[in-house]
Design a protein around this motif. Sequence first.
Motif, PDB file in Angstrom:
ATOM      1  N   THR B 227       0.872  -1.191   0.000  1.00 31.44           N
ATOM      2  CA  THR B 227       0.000   0.000   0.000  1.00 31.44           C
ATOM      3  C   THR B 227       0.901   1.230   0.000  1.00 31.44           C
ATOM      4  O   THR B 227       1.840   1.329   0.796  1.00 31.44           O
ATOM      5  CB  THR B 227      -0.899   0.057   1.251  1.00 31.44           C
ATOM      6  OG1 THR B 227      -0.075  -0.123   2.392  1.00 31.44           O
ATOM      7  CG2 THR B 227      -1.972  -0.997   1.213  1.00 31.44           C
ATOM      8  N   GLU B 228       0.651   2.077  -0.925  1.00 31.99           N
ATOM      9  CA  GLU B 228       1.450   3.300  -1.047  1.00 31.99           C
ATOM     10  C   GLU B 228       0.496   4.475  -1.186  1.00 31.99           C
ATOM     11  O   GLU B 228      -0.581   4.358  -1.775  1.00 31.99           O
ATOM     12  CB  GLU B 228       2.307   3.227  -2.315  1.00 31.99           C
ATOM     13  CG  GLU B 228       3.424   2.201  -2.246  1.00 31.99           C
ATOM     14  CD  GLU B 228       4.643   2.715  -1.496  1.00 31.99           C
ATOM     15  OE1 GLU B 228       4.903   3.923  -1.552  1.00 31.99           O
ATOM     16  OE2 GLU B 228       5.326   1.894  -0.854  1.00 31.99           O
ATOM     17  N   ASN B 229       0.933   5.575  -0.607  1.00 33.70           N
ATOM     18  CA  ASN B 229       0.204   6.836  -0.835  1.00 33.70           C
ATOM     19  C   ASN B 229      -1.282   6.766  -0.581  1.00 33.70           C
ATOM     20  O   ASN B 229      -2.088   6.813  -1.500  1.00 33.70           O
ATOM     21  CB  ASN B 229       0.453   7.339  -2.254  1.00 33.70           C
ATOM     22  CG  ASN B 229       1.653   8.247  -2.287  1.00 33.70           C
ATOM     23  OD1 ASN B 229       2.099   8.733  -1.268  1.00 33.70           O
ATOM     24  ND2 ASN B 229       2.191   8.452  -3.474  1.00 33.70           N
ATOM     25  N   PRO B 230      -1.803   6.673   0.505  1.00 36.28           N
ATOM     26  CA  PRO B 230      -1.055   6.556   1.752  1.00 36.28           C
ATOM     27  C   PRO B 230      -0.854   5.094   2.152  1.00 36.28           C
ATOM     28  O   PRO B 230      -1.617   4.237   1.726  1.00 36.28           O
ATOM     29  CB  PRO B 230      -1.976   7.256   2.737  1.00 36.28           C
ATOM     30  CG  PRO B 230      -3.337   6.988   2.215  1.00 36.28           C
ATOM     31  CD  PRO B 230      -3.241   6.866   0.730  1.00 36.28           C
ATOM     32  N   THR B 231       0.152   4.871   2.948  1.00 29.49           N
ATOM     33  CA  THR B 231       0.367   3.527   3.479  1.00 29.49           C
ATOM     34  C   THR B 231      -0.729   3.230   4.501  1.00 29.49           C
ATOM     35  O   THR B 231      -1.030   4.064   5.344  1.00 29.49           O
ATOM     36  CB  THR B 231       1.726   3.467   4.193  1.00 29.49           C
ATOM     37  OG1 THR B 231       2.697   4.061   3.344  1.00 29.49           O
ATOM     38  CG2 THR B 231       2.111   2.036   4.502  1.00 29.49           C
ATOM     39  N   LEU B 232      -1.330   2.059   4.368  1.00 25.04           N
ATOM     40  CA  LEU B 232      -2.376   1.684   5.329  1.00 25.04           C
ATOM     41  C   LEU B 232      -1.775   0.772   6.400  1.00 25.04           C
ATOM     42  O   LEU B 232      -0.754   0.125   6.176  1.00 25.04           O
ATOM     43  CB  LEU B 232      -3.520   0.966   4.611  1.00 25.04           C
ATOM     44  CG  LEU B 232      -4.255   1.793   3.554  1.00 25.04           C
ATOM     45  CD1 LEU B 232      -5.354   0.974   2.934  1.00 25.04           C
ATOM     46  CD2 LEU B 232      -4.828   3.057   4.164  1.00 25.04           C
TER      47      LEU B 232
END
Lengths: 371, 474
Positions: B227-232
Motif C-alpha cells: 500500500t502506497e500513498n497513503p500507506t495503510l
Amino acid sequence: MASAANSLRLCLRASRQISARPATASPLLRRALTTTAAQCARPGRKKGWKDPSDNFEFPEPYGDKVFNDLGEQLRYSLENDELSEADRATVQRALTDWENRPNEDKLEEQQIIKDIDKEFATLRAPVRARKNSFWNSEEQDTDLITDEVGEDDFEENDMMAMGHAKLEEHREYREYARIAVWEMPLLSQFAKEFVPPKENEVLRFRYTTYMGEFHPADRKVVVEFAPRDLTELTEVQQSKLCKLAGARYNPEKQTIKMSCEKFELPAQNKRWLGDTIARLITAAKDPADTFEDIPLDTRHHKFKSTPKYPKEWYMSEERQQELLAQRKESLELDMKKRRVNELIDGVKLIKNGVLATVREQEPVAVRVKGR
Amino acid sequence: MSATNCLRCLSRPSVSRGVVVPVFAPTRTAAAFSTTAVQNAMPSKAKSAENQDRSVKVYRAGRKMTIKKKSTTDRGKPPGPGERKAFRKKIVLSNDNALPVPWVPEMEAGSLSDPKQVGKIVSLPATLQDQLRATEAFQPTQTWGLFRKPSTLVREESVQLMGKMEKAVADKTTARIVLTGEKISGKSTMLLQAQSHAYLNGWIVIHLPDAQELTNGSTEYSPIPNTENPTLYMQQNYCLKLLQSIKKSNEKILAKLLSVSSHSELPQNITVNQPLLSLINAAKEAEGAWPVFQALWSELNAPAAANRPPILLSLDNLPHIMKPSAYRSSAFEPIHSHDLSLVKLFVDALSGNTRFPSGGAVIAATNRNNGPRIPSMELALKQRLAAQKGEEVERKDPYFKGYDERVERVLRSVEVLEVNRIGKREARSLMEYWAASGLLRTTVDEQTVSEKWTLGGGGVLGEMERAALLTMRV
C-alpha cells in the motif's frame, strides 16, 4: 534650613529699619540684606525692581563680571550701562559717597557681605539626592504651608497651625459652594441643543481635552464611522472597505474606528484622518480588485454573547392557562390511575416483595428422629 | 472498713515508730524547708557530652546506627495481570435483589420500530443478551446491574432510527447515521437498541465498541504490504478480537451463509460454498486476522445475487477516529486515523463509498464526556442538522486552521439523529419501571415525575437516573 533663612531675613529686615544709614543710599546698598552674592541688580530693570529681601528672589547675575567692592561695580555701571540722566546722577552720587567714606567703613561692609556669603553658601548650594537615600527623604520640603518649627507651641496670641489649616479647608469648601450656587447655573447659557447628525454627516470625531493641562494624549483624535452609511458605495465596495480597514473594523457593531496622534495639533491629526478615509474610499471604489474572493477576517474581534432571558419563558396569561390545563390533566390522570389501583407505589411494592421472599425462604425446623 | 493508715498524720502504723524520728544532721539544715523526703544526694553524674573535654577524643563504643526496616503489612495477593481491568469492565446484567417487573414484555423483532411502543419498557431476551455481551454493547457505566432483567425504554428516537434502518433494507440502500446529543442522553443505549433490532431481524452486526481502542496506540499495528500513498496499517490483534466477537454474536446466521468465492490466500484454504463460520475460524492467530477479516467483509458484501442479509456496522465514540491517531509511521510522522485499515473500512461505509448490496446501516455515536473536540466534525454535524431542519447552515470559518478535510469528506452526506431529552410521558413509564423494580421509594405520580424530570436537566435520561435512581433515599 529654609526656616532659618526666613527668620534671618526677618531679623535683618527689622534691623534695617532702625539702621542709621541714610535713606538716600543707592538701592545697591540694600544688597547687604540679600542672601545672594554681592552682585548688582540690573539697573535697566529698575522699573519693576523690588527689594530682593522681600520676595527672596535671586537677581540675575551681572554677566560674568565679579566685583571686588561696591565702588568698582558702580564705576562699571556708569561706563557700560545705558542709564537715564536721573539714574546716572544717583549712581554718580553713590559713587562719590562711597569714595568719600573712610576706608574702615568700606572694609567693614565688605566683611559683612563676605560673612553673609559664607553663612548662606550652604543654602545656595543645590541639594543633591544622596546615593543611598530612600525616596530622597532628607530633602527639604519648601512647599510646606507652615514651617513646622515651633508649630505645636501655643503662645496665646493665635490659633495653632492646625486650626488655621482647618479654617483654610472651610474657606475652600465655601468657595466651591459659592461657585456651585452662583456660577454653575450660568453655564446653562452655553448649553447647545443636540442636533442629530444629518445623513451626510457620517464621521464621528472624538477629541480629548485635559482642561488646559498639557497631556501627551490631548492631541489624539478618534474617528468612527459605519461603512453602511456611505451610501455612495455599492455593497461590494463597502465590504471591500471593511476588508481594507482590517483590525479597525468591528464586525459586531459594523463600524470602522481609527485614531491618529501623529502630529502635534488635534487639527492636524483630524486632517490626516480625513485624508486617510478619503483614500480608503477611493481604494474601495477601485474596480480593479473588488476583494470579493477574500473572506472578511474577524480574528481580531472577540464576539461577546450576552445571554438574555428567553421571550418564551416570560409568564403570560396564555402560558398560565396552558400550565393550569397541564396540571389539571396530570391530576386527572393520577386520579384515574388511583381509582383503578394502577398507581405504582414504590414503598408498598418493596414491602410486598420482601414479604413474598420471606414467606418463600423461611426455613422450618423439623425434628429428625433418632438424633 | 477502717483505713489502715491514720488519715491525720499519714504515717503508717505498721512501720515502727522509732525509725521515723528525724535525725537532723548539721549539714542538712539548709534543706529544712524542703517538702521532699530526706534522701542522700545522688551520686554526681558523668559529664555530659557538651561539657566533655574536647581535646580528648572519645570514640563511641557499643552503639551502632541501625536503620529499622519498615514492618511490611501483609496486603494479600495483588491482583493478577488484567484482573483489575476485568473488574473495571465487569458487566453485571441482573440483580436478584431487585423485584421482577411482571408487566414488561420481551423485545421482539418489531417492537423497537413500532410507533405504538413509544414510552414502553421492553426487556432483552436471553439470547440477545449473549449477543450484545459478545459485541460489548453493554457498558459498565450503565445501570444494568440494578435491575432483575436488562430492559430498555422505547423512545421516539429509537422508533425513528429503526424506521430508517427498515427503510434502508426495503430500498436496499445504506442508512448512514451519526447519533449526537448531550452527555449521558442515551446515545450508546440507542446504539444498543439498533443492534438489538438488527439481531432480532436477522442482520449481521459488526460493532466496534470503542473507537478509542483503535487509535490511542493500545493495540499492535503494522503497515499493510503493497500500500502506497497513503500507506495503510492493520491492527491484527484487534482484528482477531473483532472476528471472534462477530463469530460469537452472529454464529447462527454465519453458519447458514456460504462463501461465493474461494480464498486461497488465507492460512486455511476456503473454497466456494463453505459456511462463513469456517472462514472466520481460519483466523486462529493474530497474524492472519486482517486477511481473514477482509475476506469476510468481501463475502458479506458479495453481489446482490448471493442474497446476503443486511449489515449493521456500528461504532461508539466517533470523535476518536476523526483525528490523527497516536500511532507513528516509519518516518515518525503521525498516522491519520483514516489510514488505519479498520477505521478506513468504517469510514468508507459512513461516507457512502462502500454500499451494502442488500442494504444495511452504518451508525456511529459521538461521545461528549471523553471525546476530543474535533472542529470539523462538530461543524459538519451542526451543518447536517441545520440542513435537515431547513435552517440556515453555519459556514466554515475561513481563517481557522484546525479543520480536517478528510473528516469533512466523510461527514459530507451523513444523516444526523439527535438523541434528545425524553418527554414526561416516557419519563413516567421509566420511573414506574424503577419503582416496580423496588428502586424508587415513592409513589410515581405526575408530581414526582415532574420533579425528577426537572432535576434531570429537563429529561436528560442519565441525569434523571442520577437524580432518582442512583441517589436513593431510604
